[in-house]
Design a protein around this motif. Structure first.
Motif, PDB file in Angstrom:
ATOM      1  N   SER A 154      49.194  47.685  42.576  1.00 39.46           N
ATOM      2  CA  SER A 154      48.232  46.659  42.176  1.00 39.46           C
ATOM      3  C   SER A 154      46.849  47.281  41.996  1.00 39.46           C
ATOM      4  O   SER A 154      46.592  48.387  42.473  1.00 39.46           O
ATOM      5  N   PHE A 155      45.971  46.548  41.300  1.00 37.31           N
ATOM      6  CA  PHE A 155      44.612  47.026  41.031  1.00 37.31           C
ATOM      7  C   PHE A 155      44.632  48.427  40.419  1.00 37.31           C
ATOM      8  O   PHE A 155      43.843  49.302  40.786  1.00 37.31           O
ATOM      9  N   SER A 157      43.576  50.658  37.776  1.00 32.43           N
ATOM     10  CA  SER A 157      42.574  50.735  36.715  1.00 32.43           C
ATOM     11  C   SER A 157      43.155  51.449  35.500  1.00 32.43           C
ATOM     12  O   SER A 157      43.856  52.450  35.631  1.00 32.43           O
ATOM     13  N   LYS A 200      38.564  39.745  36.067  1.00 33.55           N
ATOM     14  CA  LYS A 200      37.728  40.255  37.145  1.00 33.55           C
ATOM     15  C   LYS A 200      36.288  39.740  37.033  1.00 33.55           C
ATOM     16  O   LYS A 200      35.861  39.252  35.996  1.00 33.55           O
ATOM     17  N   ALA A 208      42.432  46.309  34.667  1.00 37.22           N
ATOM     18  CA  ALA A 208      43.115  46.582  35.930  1.00 37.22           C
ATOM     19  C   ALA A 208      44.252  45.585  36.080  1.00 37.22           C
ATOM     20  O   ALA A 208      44.102  44.412  35.739  1.00 37.22           O
ATOM     21  N   PHE A 361      36.000  49.567  45.793  1.00 37.04           N
ATOM     22  CA  PHE A 361      36.930  50.615  45.361  1.00 37.04           C
ATOM     23  C   PHE A 361      36.540  51.978  45.915  1.00 37.04           C
ATOM     24  O   PHE A 361      35.424  52.187  46.379  1.00 37.04           O
TER      25      PHE A 361
END
Length: 378
Positions: A154-155, A157, A200, A208, A361
């Motif tokens: 997940s997440f 980029s 986002k 992402a 992050f």
């Protein structure tokens, strides 16, 4: 210590500034998410290969020079989301391939990464493994000359744009951190499903999302380092990411500060420029202090890395200082611009939205404080 840039560094910095301004909307107003043409515009400036070896088409730069180019990129006006996408591709993905890939795969991937033909995405985070990267659910199982990869990241980029993923998973459940392995996984392999980009708060140009690997068979030649070396490889890439990536926020803050000073001179209230009021001038002084102190910490972290003396406390101090300065300065910029600062499309609110994720992050601010505290002996 020498606090001045070399002539080569000055020239390179100015070249990046000029290049961004020359290419205009492709870099300063990219699509959401970025289009491949916009990615290639960054590649033409050398941004996608800054610290990759020259023999693969890269710039052959060290950590400090890489950071300076990222700083110039956003100071020149490049979109922060696009700059973040480039930094993630370069530092979280290309660095592990550069330093741990086998020779045939290194050549195969790095040439495309440096030239912009390949977009890379780092797949470490999972829904159940964010700050605690020792609990990866993704499984990497050896089967002859291949690894079978199963799990959901997940997440990620650059997920929807990626041509190759750098994936970390567990190859030995009983070995803890020593049971993690890293793979470079080409997008074309069967068993890879990429989700739609997340909606986002900021960094809109950088897509992402989730990536699912289901029975994905990856040839052994795409392994990075040795089995069980994944956690060490990830930490190595984080030393580069935390040291260099946040230079893009230095560039954003420099441009933001110039905009605030110009506005404070131009905007008049009660018969004089608002910069004549201490409420504004002292706010700008504090913004300057945050920027300059954060810049010095970042340059020091890069300087140490260039001398093969990576220092986790130095990188944590740098990451913490830059990210928190970016948020605080953006809040101050909104205050200085007043009503227009709150409006979408005028710049200040976008800078704030792009800054907020910087404290999350690459290790949250709280994680950085833990590293700093341990370095202090606690």
């Amino acid at each position: 210590m020498d606090f001045d840039f070399s002539e080569a560094q000055r020239r390179r910095y100015e070249e990046v500034l000029a290049g961004v301004r020359r290419q205009g909307p492709d870099l300063t107003g990219p699509g959401v998410p970025f289009a491949r043409a916009e990615w290639l515009a960054a590649a033409r400036l050398g941004m996608t290969g800054l610290c990759l070896p020259a023999k693969y088409g890269g710039g052959g730069l060290g950590a400090l020079d890489t950071a300076l180019c990222l700083e110039a990129f956003t100071e020149g006006g490049a979109d922060t989301g696009l700059a973040f996408a480039v930094g993630a591709h370069l530092l979280a993905c290309a660095i592990p391939v550069r330093d741990f890939g086998a020779d045939p795969v290194r050549a195969e991937l790095l040439e495309g990464m440096a030239g912009g033909e390949l977009v890379a995405a780092n797949a470490m985070t999972e829904d159940g493994a964010g700050s605690d990267v020792g609990t990866l659910g993704t499984a990497i199982v050896r089967d002859g000359d291949e690894y079978v990869l199963d799990g959901v990241k997940s997440f990620v980029s650059n997920a929807s744009a990626a041509d190759v993923f750098v994936v970390y998973g567990t190859s030995d459940r009983d070995a803890g951190f020593l049971g993690q392995t890293a793979l470079a996984v080409p997008r074309h392999l069967p068993g890879i499903s990429v989700g739609e980009p997340f909606t986002k708060m900021g960094l809109h140009a950088c897509p992402a999302g989730r990536v699912e690997f289901s029975g994905c068979r990856v040839p052994v030649r795409y392994r990075l380092g040795e089995e069980g070396q994944g956690n060490a490889i990830f930490k190595h890439s984080m030393s580069w990411e935390r040291s260099c990536l946040f230079a893009l926020y230095l560039g954003q803050m420099r441009r933001q500060l110039d905009e605030c000073v110009a506005h404070a001179k131009r905007r008049r209230q009660f018969g004089r420029p608002i910069g004549a009021f201490q409420a504004v001038s002292h706010r700008i002084a504090t913004m300057t202090q945050r920027l300059e102190s954060a810049r010095l910490l970042l340059y020091r972290a890069c300087w140490l890395l260039d001398r093969d003396r990576p220092d986790s406390q130095a990188t944590a101090l740098s990451k913490l200082a830059v990210s928190e300065a970016a948020v605080a300065n953006s809040l101050d910029a909104v205050q200085i611009f007043g009503g227009p600062g709150y409006l979408a499309g005028t710049g200040s609110e976008a800078q704030l939205r792009d800054s907020v994720p910087s404290v999350i992050f690459s290790g949250t601010s709280d994680i950085q404080r833990e590293i700093i505290a341990r370095g202090a002996g606690l």
